[in-house]
Design a protein around this motif. Structure first.
Motif, PDB file in Angstrom:
ATOM      1  N   GLY A  52       0.921   3.082  -5.838  1.00 51.92           N
ATOM      2  CA  GLY A  52       2.184   3.292  -6.533  1.00 51.92           C
ATOM      3  C   GLY A  52       2.150   2.829  -7.976  1.00 51.92           C
ATOM      4  N   ARG A  53       3.149   3.245  -8.717  1.00 51.14           N
ATOM      5  CA  ARG A  53       3.291   2.826 -10.123  1.00 51.14           C
ATOM      6  C   ARG A  53       3.740   1.370 -10.150  1.00 51.14           C
ATOM      7  N   ILE A  54       3.077   0.567 -10.989  1.00 47.38           N
ATOM      8  CA  ILE A  54       3.410  -0.851 -11.099  1.00 47.38           C
ATOM      9  C   ILE A  54       4.125  -1.106 -12.417  1.00 47.38           C
ATOM     10  N   VAL A  55       5.287  -1.744 -12.339  1.00 49.55           N
ATOM     11  CA  VAL A  55       6.049  -2.074 -13.544  1.00 49.55           C
ATOM     12  C   VAL A  55       6.423  -3.554 -13.500  1.00 49.55           C
ATOM     13  N   SER A  56       6.595  -4.139 -14.659  1.00 48.35           N
ATOM     14  CA  SER A  56       7.023  -5.534 -14.718  1.00 48.35           C
ATOM     15  C   SER A  56       8.537  -5.611 -14.570  1.00 48.35           C
ATOM     16  N   TYR A  57       8.998  -6.659 -13.907  1.00 50.37           N
ATOM     17  CA  TYR A  57      10.432  -6.847 -13.699  1.00 50.37           C
ATOM     18  C   TYR A  57      10.691  -8.350 -13.666  1.00 50.37           C
ATOM     19  N   PHE A  58      11.022  -8.891 -14.848  1.00 47.91           N
ATOM     20  CA  PHE A  58      11.201 -10.337 -14.975  1.00 47.91           C
ATOM     21  C   PHE A  58      12.496 -10.614 -15.727  1.00 47.91           C
ATOM     22  N   GLU A  59      12.784 -11.880 -15.922  1.00 46.46           N
ATOM     23  CA  GLU A  59      14.062 -12.274 -16.516  1.00 46.46           C
ATOM     24  C   GLU A  59      14.311 -11.590 -17.862  1.00 46.46           C
ATOM     25  N   GLY A  60      13.257 -11.429 -18.650  1.00 40.79           N
ATOM     26  CA  GLY A  60      13.432 -10.866 -19.983  1.00 40.79           C
ATOM     27  C   GLY A  60      13.769  -9.390 -20.021  1.00 40.79           C
ATOM     28  N   ASN A  61      13.345  -8.631 -19.007  1.00 45.94           N
ATOM     29  CA  ASN A  61      13.614  -7.181 -19.036  1.00 45.94           C
ATOM     30  C   ASN A  61      14.413  -6.703 -17.830  1.00 45.94           C
ATOM     31  N   GLU A  62      14.895  -7.635 -17.019  1.00 44.71           N
ATOM     32  CA  GLU A  62      15.591  -7.276 -15.781  1.00 44.71           C
ATOM     33  C   GLU A  62      16.800  -6.376 -16.032  1.00 44.71           C
ATOM     34  N   ALA A  63      17.629  -6.744 -16.999  1.00 45.79           N
ATOM     35  CA  ALA A  63      18.837  -5.965 -17.260  1.00 45.79           C
ATOM     36  C   ALA A  63      18.493  -4.557 -17.748  1.00 45.79           C
ATOM     37  N   ALA A  64      17.474  -4.453 -18.626  1.00 41.37           N
ATOM     38  CA  ALA A  64      17.124  -3.153 -19.192  1.00 41.37           C
ATOM     39  C   ALA A  64      16.391  -2.264 -18.182  1.00 41.37           C
ATOM     40  N   ARG A  65      15.592  -2.847 -17.301  1.00 39.79           N
ATOM     41  CA  ARG A  65      14.782  -2.037 -16.386  1.00 39.79           C
ATOM     42  C   ARG A  65      15.535  -1.660 -15.107  1.00 39.79           C
ATOM     43  N   GLU A 104      17.448   6.363  -6.353  1.00 46.29           N
ATOM     44  CA  GLU A 104      18.393   7.450  -6.072  1.00 46.29           C
ATOM     45  C   GLU A 104      17.672   8.786  -5.930  1.00 46.29           C
ATOM     46  N   ALA A 105      16.521   8.888  -6.605  1.00 43.91           N
ATOM     47  CA  ALA A 105      15.735  10.127  -6.529  1.00 43.91           C
ATOM     48  C   ALA A 105      14.861  10.184  -5.281  1.00 43.91           C
ATOM     49  N   GLY A 106      14.842   9.088  -4.489  1.00 43.24           N
ATOM     50  CA  GLY A 106      14.113   9.114  -3.228  1.00 43.24           C
ATOM     51  C   GLY A 106      12.897   8.222  -3.140  1.00 43.24           C
ATOM     52  N   ALA A 107      12.614   7.423  -4.175  1.00 45.70           N
ATOM     53  CA  ALA A 107      11.413   6.579  -4.168  1.00 45.70           C
ATOM     54  C   ALA A 107      11.579   5.342  -3.282  1.00 45.70           C
ATOM     55  N   ARG A 108      10.466   4.887  -2.755  1.00 43.89           N
ATOM     56  CA  ARG A 108      10.424   3.614  -2.044  1.00 43.89           C
ATOM     57  C   ARG A 108       9.946   2.567  -3.046  1.00 43.89           C
ATOM     58  N   VAL A 109      10.829   1.666  -3.426  1.00 46.59           N
ATOM     59  CA  VAL A 109      10.555   0.678  -4.463  1.00 46.59           C
ATOM     60  C   VAL A 109      10.402  -0.690  -3.813  1.00 46.59           C
ATOM     61  N   LEU A 110       9.276  -1.326  -4.099  1.00 47.93           N
ATOM     62  CA  LEU A 110       8.994  -2.662  -3.565  1.00 47.93           C
ATOM     63  C   LEU A 110       9.174  -3.681  -4.679  1.00 47.93           C
ATOM     64  N   ALA A 156       0.815  -1.217   0.000  1.00 46.05           N
ATOM     65  CA  ALA A 156       0.000   0.000   0.000  1.00 46.05           C
ATOM     66  C   ALA A 156       0.846   1.264   0.000  1.00 46.05           C
ATOM     67  N   ALA A 157       2.037   1.200   0.608  1.00 46.31           N
ATOM     68  CA  ALA A 157       2.853   2.403   0.763  1.00 46.31           C
ATOM     69  C   ALA A 157       3.854   2.632  -0.359  1.00 46.31           C
ATOM     70  N   ALA A 158       4.195   1.594  -1.113  1.00 49.37           N
ATOM     71  CA  ALA A 158       5.254   1.720  -2.120  1.00 49.37           C
ATOM     72  C   ALA A 158       4.890   2.729  -3.203  1.00 49.37           C
ATOM     73  N   GLU A 159       5.885   3.500  -3.599  1.00 49.28           N
ATOM     74  CA  GLU A 159       5.696   4.450  -4.703  1.00 49.28           C
ATOM     75  C   GLU A 159       5.884   3.776  -6.050  1.00 49.28           C
ATOM     76  N   VAL A 160       6.716   2.722  -6.056  1.00 47.88           N
ATOM     77  CA  VAL A 160       6.912   1.912  -7.259  1.00 47.88           C
ATOM     78  C   VAL A 160       6.901   0.442  -6.827  1.00 47.88           C
ATOM     79  N   ILE A 161       6.136  -0.382  -7.538  1.00 49.41           N
ATOM     80  CA  ILE A 161       6.126  -1.816  -7.282  1.00 49.41           C
ATOM     81  C   ILE A 161       6.635  -2.517  -8.537  1.00 49.41           C
ATOM     82  N   ALA A 162       7.754  -3.197  -8.393  1.00 46.96           N
ATOM     83  CA  ALA A 162       8.318  -3.964  -9.500  1.00 46.96           C
ATOM     84  C   ALA A 162       7.927  -5.426  -9.285  1.00 46.96           C
TER      85      ALA A 162
END
Length: 289
Positions: free
Chosen positions: A53-66, A75-81, A27-33
């Motif tokens: 929070g903003r939801i983004v996919s983060y899996f084997e296929g896009n892990e390196a790019a994302r 680094e900008a201050g977000a709490r990423v889950l 509930a509190a995360a600003e970004v959920i990967a």
């Protein structure tokens, strides 16, 4: 101020096993990967959580790019889950790259401890738990799989593996060949789910069972190598060890030297065992061709 990366463990089967903090962090995360955003939605619905929070996919296929994008947000201050389909992120799942990037940038990394298929399987296996090694997934190709198994054939600690159900029979057959037919093991299937099953027995017996096909998520626990001295190794075991190394690509001379070195026996004794086995196979038990 930099943000915080939170690695959140998720249920490996029963949603009731979700740690209490998980709902609050979602509930509190600003970004959920999430490894799978559809599974994430099912999880939040089951927990009764509304995410903002903003939801983004983060899996084997896009892990390196994302990873750089998420590291910038941290680094900008977000709490990423970070959540994966089941269990703890970065343990045979996406996450390691992001943790490494966060550490490199001086970002705080913490975790919401949760269910673990590794520890659950180990605990119910009935095998020694005081010392163990987690080996993750084995290579898919047979030769590479046997080579990886050969690397730990003499490991004294209990071994834990993940495996896909359609490769379980081949893996258990390879383990039988490399570790020996009588080495004890446990195949843990669908842990904490409705059709949970734990099969325990010698590797040869488990390989025969798996030959008919097995479904579900699999964790394999294998007993460590027995505490044996050079005097305890018979000719059959010496020949087996040489054969395993030959199957992995070593020349016979090199395999014999390696087995002699690892057992503390003279090379001549290992060589004689191999020659005797070869002669026995050629002449047969009755002495005739």
């Amino acid at each position: 101020m930099t943000g915080t990366l939170v690695l959140a463990g998720t249920p490996i089967g029963d949603v009731a096993d979700a740690p209490p903090r998980l709902a609050a962090e979602l509930a509190a995360a600003e970004v959920i990967a999430a490894e799978d955003t559809r599974r994430l939605r099912r999880l939040t619905q089951a927990l009764g959580v509304h995410t903002t929070g903003r939801i983004v996919s983060y899996f084997e296929g896009n892990e390196a790019a994302r990873t750089p994008e998420l590291a910038d947000a941290l680094e900008a201050g977000a709490r990423v889950l970070l959540v994966t389909d089941a269990g703890m992120p970065s343990v045979s799942d996406p996450g390691y790259r992001l943790v490494a990037a966060a550490v490199e940038r001086g970002v705080k990394v913490t975790a919401v401890p949760g269910p673990s298929a590794v520890l659950t399987a180990l605990a119910v296996s009935g095998l020694p738990v005081d010392r163990f090694c987690f080996e993750g997934f084995l290579p898919r190709k047979g030769g590479e799989r046997r080579s990886r198994l050969r690397e730990v054939a003499d490991e004294r600690r209990t071994l834990v593996y993940f495996e896909a159900p359609h490769r379980l029979d081949d893996t258990l057959a390879a383990m039988t060949e490399v570790f020996g037919a009588d080495r004890r093991a446990a195949v843990c299937r669908e842990l904490t789910k409705t059709y949970e099953e734990v099969r325990r027995g010698p590797l040869e017996e488990l390989a025969a069972w798996a030959a008919d096909g097995v479904r579900g998520e699999i964790t394999i626990v294998v007993e460590g190598a027995p505490e044996t001295g050079p005097q305890d190794l018979g000719p059959e075991e010496l020949v087996r060890r040489v054969h395993v190394r030959e199957e992995a690509g070593e020349r016979r001379k090199e395999a014999i030297a390696a087995v002699a070195a690892e057992t503390g026996l003279p090379k001549r004794e290992v060589f004689d065992a191999v020659v005797a086995a070869k002669n026995a196979a050629r002449t047969g038990p009755a002495g005739g061709k």
